[in-house]
Design an enzyme around this catalytic site. Structure first.
Site, PDB file in Angstrom:
ATOM      1  N   SER A 158       0.857  -1.199   0.000  1.00 23.41           N
ATOM      2  CA  SER A 158       0.000   0.000   0.000  1.00 23.41           C
ATOM      3  C   SER A 158       0.884   1.238   0.000  1.00 23.41           C
ATOM      4  O   SER A 158       2.003   1.203   0.545  1.00 23.41           O
ATOM      5  CB  SER A 158      -0.883   0.012   1.242  1.00 23.41           C
ATOM      6  OG  SER A 158      -1.517   1.267   1.388  1.00 23.41           O
TER       7      SER A 158
ATOM      8  N   TYR B 158      -1.584  -0.592  10.258  1.00 19.14           N
ATOM      9  CA  TYR B 158      -1.731  -0.902   8.832  1.00 19.14           C
ATOM     10  C   TYR B 158      -0.494  -0.421   8.068  1.00 19.14           C
ATOM     11  O   TYR B 158       0.086  -1.178   7.277  1.00 19.14           O
ATOM     12  CB  TYR B 158      -3.000  -0.220   8.283  1.00 19.14           C
ATOM     13  CG  TYR B 158      -3.262  -0.496   6.819  1.00 19.14           C
ATOM     14  CD1 TYR B 158      -3.900  -1.669   6.416  1.00 19.14           C
ATOM     15  CD2 TYR B 158      -2.882   0.406   5.834  1.00 19.14           C
ATOM     16  CE1 TYR B 158      -4.146  -1.923   5.073  1.00 19.14           C
ATOM     17  CE2 TYR B 158      -3.122   0.150   4.498  1.00 19.14           C
ATOM     18  CZ  TYR B 158      -3.758  -1.013   4.111  1.00 19.14           C
ATOM     19  OH  TYR B 158      -4.001  -1.272   2.788  1.00 19.14           O
TER      20      TYR B 158
HETATM   21  N1  NAP Z   1      -8.884  -0.931  -1.587  1.00 18.38           N
HETATM   22  C1  NAP Z   1      -7.926  -0.045  -1.376  1.00 18.38           C
HETATM   23  O1  NAP Z   1      -8.151   1.191  -1.436  1.00 18.38           O
HETATM   24  C2  NAP Z   1      -6.526  -0.532  -1.079  1.00 18.38           C
HETATM   25  C3  NAP Z   1      -5.488   0.414  -1.075  1.00 18.38           C
HETATM   26  C4  NAP Z   1      -4.197  -0.014  -0.804  1.00 18.38           C
HETATM   27  C5  NAP Z   1      -3.942  -1.345  -0.551  1.00 18.38           C
HETATM   28  N2  NAP Z   1      -4.969  -2.250  -0.555  1.00 18.38           N
HETATM   29  C6  NAP Z   1      -4.648  -3.644  -0.267  1.00 18.38           C
HETATM   30  O2  NAP Z   1      -5.148  -4.474  -1.295  1.00 18.38           O
HETATM   31  C7  NAP Z   1      -5.481  -5.762  -0.759  1.00 18.38           C
HETATM   32  C8  NAP Z   1      -6.903  -6.122  -1.147  1.00 18.38           C
HETATM   33  O3  NAP Z   1      -7.767  -5.136  -0.635  1.00 18.38           O
HETATM   34  P1  NAP Z   1      -9.291  -4.993  -1.091  1.00 18.38           P
HETATM   35  O4  NAP Z   1      -9.628  -3.569  -0.918  1.00 18.38           O
HETATM   36  O5  NAP Z   1      -9.508  -5.666  -2.392  1.00 18.38           O
HETATM   37  O6  NAP Z   1     -10.000  -5.847   0.097  1.00 18.38           O
HETATM   38  P2  NAP Z   1     -11.501  -6.437   0.177  1.00 18.38           P
HETATM   39  O7  NAP Z   1     -12.392  -5.687  -0.724  1.00 18.38           O
HETATM   40  O8  NAP Z   1     -11.836  -6.453   1.640  1.00 18.38           O
HETATM   41  O9  NAP Z   1     -11.344  -7.945  -0.323  1.00 18.38           O
HETATM   42  C9  NAP Z   1     -10.546  -8.809   0.452  1.00 18.38           C
HETATM   43  C10 NAP Z   1     -10.603 -10.231  -0.077  1.00 18.38           C
HETATM   44  O10 NAP Z   1      -9.780 -11.060   0.752  1.00 18.38           O
HETATM   45  C11 NAP Z   1     -10.569 -12.037   1.458  1.00 18.38           C
HETATM   46  N3  NAP Z   1     -10.019 -12.119   2.818  1.00 18.38           N
HETATM   47  C12 NAP Z   1      -9.992 -11.151   3.765  1.00 18.38           C
HETATM   48  N4  NAP Z   1      -9.400 -11.596   4.871  1.00 18.38           N
HETATM   49  C13 NAP Z   1      -9.019 -12.878   4.627  1.00 18.38           C
HETATM   50  C14 NAP Z   1      -8.322 -13.846   5.378  1.00 18.38           C
HETATM   51  N5  NAP Z   1      -7.912 -13.612   6.625  1.00 18.38           N
HETATM   52  N6  NAP Z   1      -8.088 -15.059   4.803  1.00 18.38           N
HETATM   53  C15 NAP Z   1      -8.498 -15.319   3.539  1.00 18.38           C
HETATM   54  N7  NAP Z   1      -9.157 -14.425   2.774  1.00 18.38           N
HETATM   55  C16 NAP Z   1      -9.406 -13.211   3.313  1.00 18.38           C
HETATM   56  C17 NAP Z   1     -12.004 -11.512   1.388  1.00 18.38           C
HETATM   57  O11 NAP Z   1     -12.977 -12.547   1.454  1.00 18.38           O
HETATM   58  P3  NAP Z   1     -13.575 -13.031   2.886  1.00 18.38           P
HETATM   59  O12 NAP Z   1     -14.040 -11.784   3.573  1.00 18.38           O
HETATM   60  O13 NAP Z   1     -14.663 -13.987   2.538  1.00 18.38           O
HETATM   61  O14 NAP Z   1     -12.450 -13.680   3.608  1.00 18.38           O
HETATM   62  C18 NAP Z   1     -11.992 -10.858   0.009  1.00 18.38           C
HETATM   63  O15 NAP Z   1     -12.113 -11.817  -1.013  1.00 18.38           O
HETATM   64  C19 NAP Z   1      -5.256  -5.653   0.756  1.00 18.38           C
HETATM   65  O16 NAP Z   1      -3.991  -6.159   1.086  1.00 18.38           O
HETATM   66  C20 NAP Z   1      -5.291  -4.153   1.012  1.00 18.38           C
HETATM   67  O17 NAP Z   1      -4.562  -3.769   2.160  1.00 18.38           O
HETATM   68  C21 NAP Z   1      -6.254  -1.873  -0.810  1.00 18.38           C
END
Ligand code: NAP
Length: 260
Positions: free
Chosen positions: A147, A160
């Protein structure tokens, strides 16, 4: 030449593939020819996604696993081994979570939870997958989803930010340590991206306007703009790229004091 820009025949493990950025990565890699294994905690979401992906003709497997649990990680690796045999070409550590508070207000349990889900799971998955990645014909590739919070200070919460900075450092260290094993290790560091994890932030209109005002491109990212870079880093076309943390951020981390 074409094969440098495809992933045909490659076997990929993507954690957290049912929503957001992980879902986009599964679809991107599978459309480029990879056979993908993914996991999530919700079985209902996983079964729905698997049905949709298979209906599109994509080769995707999956099982329920919480990657923050050592027991679940071991069971996941067992299943990946059964599906893919003794080798793995691509590992994408995508799972992440966040709790936002002032630094002094975190309980130690909250801070440890964020570090366990984001950093420890990534570190442990890399350890577990190393023997399989070493066997990848043409070299293995790891992409960690970090991130911009691990690069510069934003209002993400300190645990985080620390967890993401740790993922960036693991990327850089292992790239050097594992180059001799034929494994490249890179990190993609997004800024705000349109996913379920980030959507509560966008519902706050003042906060959303603040985000756009700090972003030179004046918009947030779509998950497919992150997954495209992940796919590239996995390809033979990226064969000399390792140890890099690449921001997908519409210019955010380069913006000191330009407003327009
Ligand atoms: N979105 C942003 O703005 C942003 C910005 C910077 C970095 N990121 C990073 O990008 C990555 C993905 O983020 P996202 O925004 O796509 O998240 P998201 O929308 O919450 O999706 C997360 C995915 O991971 C699964 N998951 C969550 N916890 C888990 C666990 N402990 N074990 C197995 N599966 C798990 C969830 O399904 P279940 O809930 O069913 O487990 C879901 O499929 C993360 O590392 C986040 O820190 C995101």
């Amino acid at each position: 030449m074409k094969s440098r820009w495809r992933l045909d025949g490659q076997k990929a493990l993507v954690t957290g593939g049912t929503k957001g950025i992980g879902n986009a990565i599964v679809v991107e890699l599978a459309h480029l020819g990879a056979e993908v294994y993914t996991c999530a905690r919700s079985d209902a979401d996983l079964q729905q996604c698997l049905a949709e992906w298979r209906a599109q003709g994509l080769k995707v497997h999956g099982s329920v696993a919480d990657v923050s649990s050592a027991e679940d990680r071991a069971a996941l690796l067992q299943k990946v081994g059964e599906a893919f045999g003794g080798s793995l070409d691509i590992l994408v550590n995508n799972v992440g979570t966040s709790i936002r508070r002032a630094t002094v207000d975190y309980t130690s349990e909250e801070a440890e939870h964020v570090l366990r889900v984001n950093f420890h799971s990534c570190f442990a998955m890399m350890q577990l997958c190393h023997p399989l990645l070493k066997e990848a014909q043409g070299g293995g590739s790891v992409v960690n989803i970090g991130s911009v919070a691990g690069v510069t200070s934003i209002k993400s919460g300190t645990p985080y930010a620390a967890s993401k900075a740790a993922m960036h450092k693991v990327t850089q260290n292992c790239a050097c340590e594992w180059a001799g094993d034929g494994i490249r290790v890179n990190c993609v560091a997004p800024w705000y991206t349109n996913t379920p994890l980030a959507s509560p932030v966008f519902e706050d209109k003042i906060k959303y306007a603040e985000i756009l005002s700090r972003t030179p491109m004046k918009r947030i990212a779509e998950a497919e703009e992150v997954s495209a870079l992940v796919a590239f880093l996995c390809m033979r076309g990226a064969s000399y790229i390792t140890g890099q943390v690449v921001c997908v951020d519409g210019g955010f981390t380069q913006n000191g004091w330009i407003t327009n």
